[in-house]
Scaffold this active site. Sequence first.
Site, PDB file in Angstrom:
ATOM      1  N   GLU A 276       0.795  -1.227   0.000  1.00 26.65           N
ATOM      2  CA  GLU A 276       0.000   0.000   0.000  1.00 26.65           C
ATOM      3  C   GLU A 276       0.829   1.279   0.000  1.00 26.65           C
ATOM      4  OE1 GLU A 276       0.344  -2.261   2.421  1.00 26.65           O
ATOM      5  OE2 GLU A 276       0.239  -1.379   4.432  1.00 26.65           O
TER       6      GLU A 276
ATOM      7  N   HIS B 267      -8.183  -3.847  -1.282  1.00 24.80           N
ATOM      8  CA  HIS B 267      -7.426  -3.972  -0.035  1.00 24.80           C
ATOM      9  C   HIS B 267      -6.354  -2.883   0.083  1.00 24.80           C
ATOM     10  CE1 HIS B 267      -5.500  -6.261   3.311  1.00 24.80           C
ATOM     11  NE2 HIS B 267      -4.402  -5.706   2.815  1.00 24.80           N
ATOM     12  N   GLU B 268      -5.528  -2.769  -0.944  1.00 24.74           N
ATOM     13  CA  GLU B 268      -4.435  -1.784  -0.859  1.00 24.74           C
ATOM     14  C   GLU B 268      -4.991  -0.357  -0.812  1.00 24.74           C
ATOM     15  OE1 GLU B 268      -1.926  -3.224   0.029  1.00 24.74           O
ATOM     16  OE2 GLU B 268      -2.319  -5.215  -0.782  1.00 24.74           O
TER      17      GLU B 268
ATOM     18  N   HIS C 107      -6.064   0.596   2.634  1.00 26.74           N
ATOM     19  CA  HIS C 107      -4.943   0.997   3.496  1.00 26.74           C
ATOM     20  C   HIS C 107      -4.717   2.518   3.473  1.00 26.74           C
ATOM     21  CE1 HIS C 107      -3.115  -2.523   5.264  1.00 26.74           C
ATOM     22  NE2 HIS C 107      -2.956  -3.157   4.109  1.00 26.74           N
TER      23      HIS C 107
ATOM     24  N   GLU D 171      -3.985  -4.322   9.302  1.00 35.27           N
ATOM     25  CA  GLU D 171      -4.480  -5.319   8.349  1.00 35.27           C
ATOM     26  C   GLU D 171      -5.918  -5.778   8.601  1.00 35.27           C
ATOM     27  OE1 GLU D 171      -3.075  -5.811   5.612  1.00 35.27           O
ATOM     28  OE2 GLU D 171      -1.074  -5.018   6.004  1.00 35.27           O
TER      29      GLU D 171
ATOM     30  N   ASP E 169       7.804  -9.194  10.133  1.00 38.82           N
ATOM     31  CA  ASP E 169       7.084  -9.815   9.014  1.00 38.82           C
ATOM     32  C   ASP E 169       6.422 -11.128   9.418  1.00 38.82           C
ATOM     33  OD1 ASP E 169       7.859  -7.728   7.461  1.00 38.82           O
ATOM     34  OD2 ASP E 169       8.791  -8.943   5.884  1.00 38.82           O
TER      35      ASP E 169
ATOM     36  N   TYR F 136      -5.046 -10.566   9.791  1.00 36.54           N
ATOM     37  CA  TYR F 136      -5.970 -10.248   8.692  1.00 36.54           C
ATOM     38  C   TYR F 136      -7.394 -10.730   8.995  1.00 36.54           C
ATOM     39  CZ  TYR F 136      -1.994  -9.094   5.654  1.00 36.54           C
ATOM     40  OH  TYR F 136      -0.881  -8.512   5.109  1.00 36.54           O
TER      41      TYR F 136
HETATM   42  N1  BES Z   1       0.876  -4.418   3.776  1.00 39.28           N
HETATM   43  C1  BES Z   1       0.640  -5.711   3.235  1.00 39.28           C
HETATM   44  C2  BES Z   1       1.902  -6.390   2.775  1.00 39.28           C
HETATM   45  C3  BES Z   1       2.928  -6.621   3.856  1.00 39.28           C
HETATM   46  C4  BES Z   1       2.584  -7.016   5.135  1.00 39.28           C
HETATM   47  C5  BES Z   1       4.265  -6.448   3.571  1.00 39.28           C
HETATM   48  C6  BES Z   1       3.563  -7.214   6.099  1.00 39.28           C
HETATM   49  C7  BES Z   1       5.235  -6.648   4.527  1.00 39.28           C
HETATM   50  C8  BES Z   1       4.880  -7.023   5.800  1.00 39.28           C
HETATM   51  C9  BES Z   1      -0.365  -5.661   2.087  1.00 39.28           C
HETATM   52  O1  BES Z   1      -1.355  -4.704   2.250  1.00 39.28           O
HETATM   53  C10 BES Z   1      -1.078  -6.966   2.033  1.00 39.28           C
HETATM   54  O2  BES Z   1      -1.744  -7.282   2.975  1.00 39.28           O
HETATM   55  N2  BES Z   1      -0.930  -7.701   0.945  1.00 39.28           N
HETATM   56  C11 BES Z   1      -1.587  -8.971   0.745  1.00 39.28           C
HETATM   57  C12 BES Z   1      -2.821  -8.824  -0.090  1.00 39.28           C
HETATM   58  C13 BES Z   1      -4.117  -8.785   0.605  1.00 39.28           C
HETATM   59  C14 BES Z   1      -5.272  -8.833  -0.391  1.00 39.28           C
HETATM   60  C15 BES Z   1      -4.338  -9.712   1.732  1.00 39.28           C
HETATM   61  C16 BES Z   1      -0.650  -9.866  -0.030  1.00 39.28           C
HETATM   62  O3  BES Z   1       0.361  -9.398  -0.500  1.00 39.28           O
HETATM   63  O4  BES Z   1      -0.957 -11.047  -0.173  1.00 39.28           O
HETATM   64 ZN    ZN Z   2      -2.700  -5.220   3.774  1.00 38.83          ZN
END
Ligand code: BES
Ligand code: ZN
Length: 619
Positions: free
Chosen positions: A292, A316-317, A320, A339, A394, A402
């Site tokens: 995001e 989703h993004e 954010h 999230e 991470d 989520y």
């Molecule tokens: N912000 C996250 C990606 C992220 C989380 C990067 C933690 C590094 C550490 C992003 O918004 C996200 O949640 N992406 C998901 C997609 C979503 C539809 C659940 C993904 O990449 O799968």
């Molecule tokens: Zn996210």
Amino acid sequence: MKIKLIALISALFILCVSCESNSKIKKTDSVNNLIMDTHTLSNYQDLPIVNTHLELSVNFQERKLKGSVTHEFEANRKINLLKLDTKYLKIDSIQDGNGNTLEYSLGEFDELLGSPLSVNLNPKSNSVVIFYETTKKSEALDWLVPNQTAGKMYPFMYTQGQSIFTRSWIPIQDTPGIRITYSAKIKTPKNMMAVMSAANPQEMDTNNVYSFKMNQPIPPYLIALAVGNLEFKAIDSRTGVYAEPSMVVKCANELIDMGKMVDSAENLYGAYDWDRYDVIVLPPSFPFGGMENPRLTFATPTIIAGDRSLVSLIAHELAHSWSGNLVTNATWNDFWLNEGFTVYFERRIMESLYGRDYSEMLALLGFQDLESQITKSKPNMQLLRLNMMGKHPDDAMTDIAYEKGYFFLRMLEENMGREKMDSFLKNYFKDHKFQTIVTEEFLIYLKDNLLDTNSYQDLNIDQWVFEPGIPENCPIVKSLRFENVETSVAIFLENGAEELKESSDVWSTHEWLHFLKHLPDTLALVQLLDLDNTFNLSNSGNSEILAVWFLQSIKNDYRPAFENLEKFLVKIGRRKFLQPLYLELSKNEDHKIWAKNVYQKARQNYHYVSFNTIDKILN
Ligand code: BES
Ligand code: ZN
């Protein structure tokens, strides 16, 4: 920072006195522990930077960024020592705002957090200029050779900051606990456009220098840069897509509803505060579905399915832009505030655009992910509010944050009514915009603005947030469309794939996913062949369907799919797909040998985030 601390202490005090049940909050050691980010070695609480300027040139031959960063602080500071986060950076020299050389030292290297950079400031200058370069080990950066791009003509690079990778390309206070505005000047090779999480160019610059400005304050993990042979295509007056020229029309067509998504999001929870909303579709090595980065979501090309079936990722993004970017988790322990809220918001956008029965399919798939996550996670990782001290933040990226987060908010909605819930959320974003927040502050806000002491107890709020498992008042999702799919599973098992042709004709991607996930664990070769021949699953153009199909293929040792599985693993770097596939492959000795062989070719196509995960699986 000090004001925030005092406010939180008094609010917690009132909460504890007025609410006997709030034992979890009472027990926490001290308030400072709640808001202190343990994933930074910087002194962000004592001397926060407020504005940053980057001047970098992008060197593809040597795979490095080189130049300077200038940080500014508020006037009237009492402290003359600045501590920044760095990891795998080469510091060349440091000056104050007037060009005087400053003394500095790099502290001991920590595998997780990097090396703190301490600078002795000039008391008369409110800025520092650090001349530095990145190294081959800089974890945020992915450098691609032309062959790893769609056009095969130009190299490509991008950064991934979240959660603690920004320090590997910028010496900075790398914590979500601060907010900074930023500007940048990026020098690129010829025919390469630079874009950032800022106001962006829409055309190539003939001088190969790009200037950026981000006037809204953001946490450093949201500073982002991508450089490639890019083209822009508008979707409407405030949304558009960046991609390589050969992809850009297809991408814009896939994401045609982006403008409507922004409108719908604004209708739900208030004005979009970031001017434009654009998306860049990156090469397939990008380790996430989406990231995001403000004003410019970074996205995987695996959402370009041709039928717009995977656009919930954009919802989703985009969401954010409120939950995460406007109101930010103050520490990675509070990641669910980013999230969980975003998944809730995402599904509300999807509902308003495509209807309740569509968004309920997404919610039910989410519930199934939550249940399977619970069986995989240790109890201390099943909490919404985590303790990530000493761990990589991470690792908090699980379906607890989520989906348990989503169901917590949905539980509130179902009990308090949608109208009250929506006005609560709208005010929550308004009251905390451009601020950071910890879980405990949210709970106080929740009790003050949506619940009262009794309903707080009756709804098991503390249990949801501070205890493992799924509380018994978790909402139940029913999807008629999925029930029909379950009938189809039975029909297939009884009569074969031909019998499904008619009913599955109208299935969306999500019904296919539900179908494939609900097949029994063991299937006969003839059954797999039957499915594959009838629906050509091994050649599906839809990455989500492919990933689930390949997983079933590995479980059942269905060799005809392995050739395409190999192509998939070599090309795609999205960790969400790779991790379960390599995990399943590593359960069987033959498969593991096969996987290690594939990985030799594939690893170079993955970003650090992904190869670090897969290295551990295949050790
Ligand atoms: N912000 C996250 C990606 C992220 C989380 C990067 C933690 C590094 C550490 C992003 O918004 C996200 O949640 N992406 C998901 C997609 C979503 C539809 C659940 C993904 O990449 O799968
Ligand atoms: Zn996210």
